[in-house]
Design a protein around this motif. Structure first.
Motif: not given
Ligand code: ASP
Ligand code: CP
Length: 315
Positions: A38-45, A57-59, A102-108, A125-126
Motif C-alpha cells: 500500500a505505501l510502496n515508495g512513500r516515506t514516513v518519519a 517500534f510498532s510504528f 509520527i510525533v512524540r514530544h514532552h510538550h502537550s 500522527i500524535n
C-alpha cells in the motif's frame, strides 16, 4: 491534510471502522509474508523527542509492513542539542522527501503545533504529547478489550462493558485518550487514584470517580487498567513515598486474587513491577498486556493506511 492528533478527530463510526481495519491488518500480521504494497515508495518519519519502546517500534514495523520507507529521528543524538528548533527540525526532515510525521514530544500540543503550522506539509500522527493524548494507544486498548471480552468476531462497540483506569491519571495521556475513546464506544469508565493525581477534567469525563482503590475494585469492573506513575513529569511531591503508593494503589498479588477470574488486566507499559502492578497480575492469563503490544502494530497499520494510502479523513 489528514492527521490523527486526538481521539476527538474520530467519531463513533470512524473509530469502529478503524478497529475493523486493524483486524484485517492482524490477518496480514499472522501470515508468513507480513507485507502489503500500500505505501510502496512513500516515506514516513518517526520523530521522537521523548523515549519510547513500544510506540516507536510498532510504528516503524507498521509502516514497513505497508512497504513504506521509514526514517527514525530521536532527539538524543540529533542536532536538537545544538539548538535546532522544532520548526527547523521538521523542515529539514521534510526537505528530504518525508510526507508523514509520527510525533512524540514532552510538550502537550506539539503534534497539533506541527499539523496546524504553515511550515509543515506532512500528515501528522500524535504518538504521545506531554500529558495530553496518545490516540493510537486508546485505539489499541479498545481493540484489545473488544477482542478479549466480546470475542474476535465482534465488529461493534464496547457498550455494556465497564473499565476502571487506576493510578496517576493526572500525568497520563493514555488515561485521557482512553476516557474519550472508550466512552465514545459506549463503555462506562471509572477512574481511581490519590486525589493529588486525579485532575478535575478527568473527574468530569469519567462515569465514576473513586479515591479508594479497594472500594473501586469491589465494584466488579470488567477491565482494570493500571497506569505507571510518571515520575519524569512530577515537579513536586504528589505522593508521600513509593512504599505507601504501592501499598495503597498497587495491584498487589492479594488485591489481584480478590478479583473475578474474568477481570481483564491491562497496562500500557512500561511497567514498574512491584510499584503499580505485581508480577502475579501482569503475568497471569487474565493479563492482556502483550496483546496490547501486538495490537499496537495492527492499529498503527490501519491508521497509516487510512491517512496515507486512502488519504481519507478519519472523521
Ligand atoms: N507509554 C505510555 C506513554 O508514553 C505510558 C507510560 O509511559 O507510562 O504515555
Ligand atoms: N505504551 C507506550 O506508549 O509505550 P512506550 O512509551 O514504550 O512507547
Amino acid at each position: 491534510m489528514k492527521h490523527l492528533l486526538s481521539i476527538s478527530d474520530l467519531h463513533r463510526d470512524s473509530a469502529i471502522s478503524l478497529l475493523n481495519l486493524a483486524v484485517e491488518m492482524q490477518q496480514v500480521n499472522s501470515r508468513d509474508v507480513k507485507k502489503l504494497p500500500a505505501l510502496n515508495g512513500r516515506t514516513v518519519a518517526n520523530l521522537f523527542f521523548e523515549d519510547s519502546t513500544r510506540t516507536r517500534f510498532s510504528f516503524e514495523l507498521a509502516a514497513k509492513r505497508l512497504s513504506a520507507d521509514v526514517v527514525n529521528f530521536t532527539a538524543k543524538g540529533s542536532s536538537v542539542s545544538k539548538g535546532e528548533s522544532l520548526k527547523d527540525t521538521v523542515q529539514t526532515i521534510e526537505a528530504m522527501g518525508v510526507e508523514a510525521l509520527i510525533v512524540r514530544h514532552h510538550h502537550s500540543g506539539a503534534a497539533n503545533t506541527i499539523a496546524n503550522s504553515a511550515w509543515s506539509k506532512s500528515a501528522v500522527i500524535n504518538a504521545g504529547d506531554g500529558t495530553h493524548e496518545h490516540p493510537t494507544q486508546g485505539l489499541l486498548d479498545a481493540l484489545t478489550i473488544r477482542q478479549r471480552l466480546k470475542g474476535t468476531s465482534d465488529k461493534g462497540d464496547l457498550s455494556g462493558l465497564r473499565v476502571l483506569i487506576a493510578g496517576d491519571i493526572l500525568h497520563s495521556r493514555v488515561a485521557r485518550s482512553n476516557l474519550l475513546l472508550l466512552r465514545l464506544l459506549g463503555a462506562k469508565v471509572g477512574i481511581v487514584g490519590p486525589a493529588t493525581l486525579v485532575p478535575d477534567d478527568a473527574r468530569i469525563l469519567a462515569d465514576f470517580v473513586y479515591f479508594n482503590f479497594d472500594e473501586a475494585l469491589s465494584d466488579n469492573f470488567d477491565v482494570v487498567m493500571m497506569l505507571r506513575m510518571q515520575r519524569e513529569r512530577m515537579n513536586s511531591a504528589f505522593i508521600p513515598n513509593e512504599t505507601e503508593y504501592s501499598t495503597l494503589w498497587g495491584l498487589s498479588e492479594s488485591r489481584f486474587n480478590l478479583l473475578s477470574t474474568d477481570t481483564l488486566i491491562m497496562h500500557p507499559g512500561p511497567m514498574n513491577r512491584g510499584l503499580e502492578i505485581s508480577s502475579a497480575a501482569a503475568d497471569s492469563p487474565q493479563s492482556a498486556i502483550l496483546d496490547q503490544v501486538a495490537n499496537g502494530v495492527a492499529v498503527r497499520m490501519a491508521v497509516l493506511y487510512k491517512l496515507l494510502a486512502q488519504e481519507t479523513s478519519l472523521k
